[in-house]
Design an enzyme around this catalytic site. Structure first.
Site, mmCIF file in Angstrom:
data_model
loop_
_atom_site.group_PDB
_atom_site.id
_atom_site.type_symbol
_atom_site.label_atom_id
_atom_site.label_comp_id
_atom_site.label_asym_id
_atom_site.label_seq_id
_atom_site.Cartn_x
_atom_site.Cartn_y
_atom_site.Cartn_z
ATOM 1 C CG HIS A 24 7.417 -2.225 -9.586
ATOM 2 N ND1 HIS A 24 6.477 -3.009 -8.967
ATOM 3 C CD2 HIS A 24 6.719 -1.290 -10.297
ATOM 4 C CE1 HIS A 24 5.256 -2.567 -9.264
ATOM 5 N NE2 HIS A 24 5.377 -1.533 -10.079
ATOM 6 N NE ARG A 99 2.790 -1.742 -17.124
ATOM 7 C CZ ARG A 99 1.838 -2.003 -16.247
ATOM 8 N NH1 ARG A 99 1.682 -3.219 -15.788
ATOM 9 N NH2 ARG A 99 1.013 -1.052 -15.839
#
Ligand code: PNS
Length: 169
Positions: A24, A99
Site C-alpha cells: 500500500h 498484484r
C-alpha cells in the site's frame, strides 16, 4: 468535507487497509508523485469484520504520513459508494494497486461497476512491484497474530503499533 479546488489532479486511494502494508505504501508514494492531492480513505464496512477499527486504521496511516512528512495526503474514512465519496471530495480518479493474477477479476468487476455508476470517475492502477506481489493484509494479520516477524512487510513508522496490536488475543 472541503472539495479539492483542482479536481482533475485529485484522487482517492480507497481500501480496507487492515492493516496498511508496504505494498500500500508503495502505491501511495507513486500516487503522490502523480496527483496534487491524494485522499487515503479507509472503507468503513462492518460486514468485513476487520481486526483494526476504522479509527485505528485512520490513526495508523496518519501517523505514517506525519512521520514520513508525506505532502498533499489527506487520511479519511468513508461509508457507502466509493464513487459518491469521490464526487463529494471532488476527485475524478480512484487509485488502486494490482498484484499479479490474484486481483484482476475483482478489480475488473469493481471498475466496470464504478464506471457504470459514475462514468466521470476513472480508476488508475499501479502494478505491484514483483517483491510485493506475495504481500497481503490477511497474511500480515496471520503472521502477526502468531507472533511472527512482520518487519519489512509493513511501514517501519507503524510497525510497532501493528505488531503489538496483532499479538493481542
Ligand atoms: O482493500 P479492499 O478491501 O480491496 O478495498 C475494496 C474497496 C474499498 C475499494 C471496495 O470495497 C469499495 O469501493 N467499497 C465501497 C462500496 C462500493 O462503492 N461498491 C460498489 C463497487 S463494488
Amino acid at each position: 468535507m472541503e472539495k479539492s479546488k483542482n479536481s482533475s489532479r485529485c484522487c482517492v486511494y480507497p481500501g480496507s487497509f487492515d492493516p496498511f502494508t508496504i505494498g500500500h505504501h508503495d502505491v501511495l508514494e507513486r500516487a503522490i508523485a502523480m496527483f496534487d492531492l491524494v485522499y487515503v480513505s479507509v472503507l468503513n464496512n462492518a460486514i468485513k469484520h476487520p481486526v483494526f477499527s476504522v479509527e485505528e486504521r485512520v490513526d495508523m496511516i496518519q501517523r505514517m504520513v506525519d512521520a514520513e512528512g508525506m505532502k498533499n495526503v489527506v487520511v479519511t474514512s468513508f461509508d457507502g459508494l466509493l464513487v459518491d465519496y469521490a464526487h463529494a471530495v471532488g476527485a475524478r480518479y480512484v487509485v488502486r494497486g494490482l498484484r499479479a493474477t490474484m486481483d484482476f477479476e475483482y478489480e475488473f468487476q469493481i471498475t466496470a461497476l464504478n464506471l457504470h455508476l459514475a462514468p466521470d470517475v476513472e480508476t488508475v492502477y499501479f502494478m505491484a512491484r514483483p517483491e510485493h506481489s506475495f504481500l497481503s493484509s490477511s497474511a500480515i494479520r496471520e503472521i502477526g497474530s502468531m507472533s511472527g516477524d512482520i518487519t519489512g512487510l509493513v511501514p517501519d513508522s507503524i510497525h510497532n503499533i501493528i505488531a503489538e496490536r496483532l499479538r493481542k488475543p
